[in-house]
Write an enzyme that holds these catalytic residues in place. Sequence first.
Site, mmCIF file in Angstrom:
data_model
loop_
_atom_site.group_PDB
_atom_site.id
_atom_site.type_symbol
_atom_site.label_atom_id
_atom_site.label_comp_id
_atom_site.label_asym_id
_atom_site.label_seq_id
_atom_site.Cartn_x
_atom_site.Cartn_y
_atom_site.Cartn_z
ATOM 1 N N ASP A 245 68.450 50.847 61.964
ATOM 2 C CA ASP A 245 69.778 51.604 62.329
ATOM 3 C C ASP A 245 69.473 52.741 63.302
ATOM 4 O OD1 ASP A 245 72.614 51.838 61.006
ATOM 5 O OD2 ASP A 245 71.728 53.351 62.148
ATOM 6 N N ILE A 246 70.122 52.455 64.749
ATOM 7 C CA ILE A 246 69.648 53.547 65.609
ATOM 8 C C ILE A 246 69.707 55.141 65.310
ATOM 9 C CG2 ILE A 246 72.087 54.128 66.786
ATOM 10 C CD1 ILE A 246 71.187 52.810 69.114
ATOM 11 N N HIS B 83 73.906 47.559 54.913
ATOM 12 C CA HIS B 83 72.564 49.009 55.332
ATOM 13 C C HIS B 83 71.752 49.120 53.930
ATOM 14 C CE1 HIS B 83 74.993 51.186 58.678
ATOM 15 N NE2 HIS B 83 76.695 50.649 57.750
ATOM 16 N N ASN C 138 79.780 48.676 54.080
ATOM 17 C CA ASN C 138 80.947 50.366 54.678
ATOM 18 C C ASN C 138 82.140 48.573 54.712
ATOM 19 O OD1 ASN C 138 79.863 52.489 54.142
ATOM 20 N ND2 ASN C 138 78.688 52.890 55.965
ATOM 21 N N HIS D 19 77.779 43.726 57.702
ATOM 22 C CA HIS D 19 76.315 44.188 58.284
ATOM 23 C C HIS D 19 76.298 45.008 56.606
ATOM 24 C CE1 HIS D 19 78.567 47.537 59.453
ATOM 25 N NE2 HIS D 19 78.192 48.300 59.399
HETATM 26 P P1 5GP Z 1 78.941 51.007 59.488
HETATM 27 O O1 5GP Z 1 79.402 52.265 60.019
HETATM 28 O O2 5GP Z 1 80.167 49.727 60.239
HETATM 29 O O3 5GP Z 1 79.117 50.581 58.421
HETATM 30 O O4 5GP Z 1 77.375 50.233 60.519
HETATM 31 C C1 5GP Z 1 77.480 50.423 61.779
HETATM 32 C C2 5GP Z 1 75.748 51.243 62.083
HETATM 33 O O5 5GP Z 1 75.607 50.902 63.135
HETATM 34 C C3 5GP Z 1 75.810 52.235 62.211
HETATM 35 O O6 5GP Z 1 75.245 53.009 60.950
HETATM 36 C C4 5GP Z 1 75.025 52.891 63.491
HETATM 37 O O7 5GP Z 1 73.978 54.095 63.454
HETATM 38 C C5 5GP Z 1 74.136 51.694 64.075
HETATM 39 N N1 5GP Z 1 74.718 51.142 65.444
HETATM 40 C C6 5GP Z 1 75.716 51.409 65.782
HETATM 41 N N2 5GP Z 1 75.694 50.748 67.174
HETATM 42 C C7 5GP Z 1 74.041 50.700 66.916
HETATM 43 C C8 5GP Z 1 73.299 50.307 67.955
HETATM 44 O O8 5GP Z 1 73.281 49.747 68.967
HETATM 45 N N3 5GP Z 1 71.748 49.986 67.348
HETATM 46 C C9 5GP Z 1 71.004 49.986 66.111
HETATM 47 N N4 5GP Z 1 69.871 49.707 65.568
HETATM 48 N N5 5GP Z 1 72.262 50.341 65.334
HETATM 49 C C10 5GP Z 1 73.219 50.829 65.789
#
Ligand code: 5GP
Length: 113
Positions: free
Chosen positions: A31-32, A102, A87, A100
Amino acid sequence: MAEATIFGKIVTGEIPVEKLAETDRVIAFPDIAPQAPVHILVIPKTAEYANVTELAAGDPGLLAEMVEVAQRLANEHADGHYRLVFNTGANAGQTVFHVHAHVLAGGLEEGSL
Ligand code: 5GP
């Protein structure tokens, strides 16, 4: 056709990532913005499913494969213990509508969600 999400672009290679695991149907990358010492995202290559509810109904075998990859990553990058978070819905913090998982591991606080 809907525009690709950021994860769709990662699957095609348009956005490069460090691949930590890959199968025919799944990839994993860090995760970024890590929220734990180990924070890895596991995603299916298909963009067909927006969230885990849709995935479980549409392709439970693919969901099982994501869990298997999550366990393997937790074994490789931590002590095999991990938290798996999906999520689901904007009000629950979902920002990318390509399902996705985590994988959170490595020194998680006890009792926290
Ligand atoms: P959500 O909030 O939808 O459950 O998770 C999305 C996740 O994707 C977040 O934790 C965010 O940090 C990660 N994320 C968003 N854009 C990128 C990206 O370009 N590269 C990577 N590696 N992670 C990303």
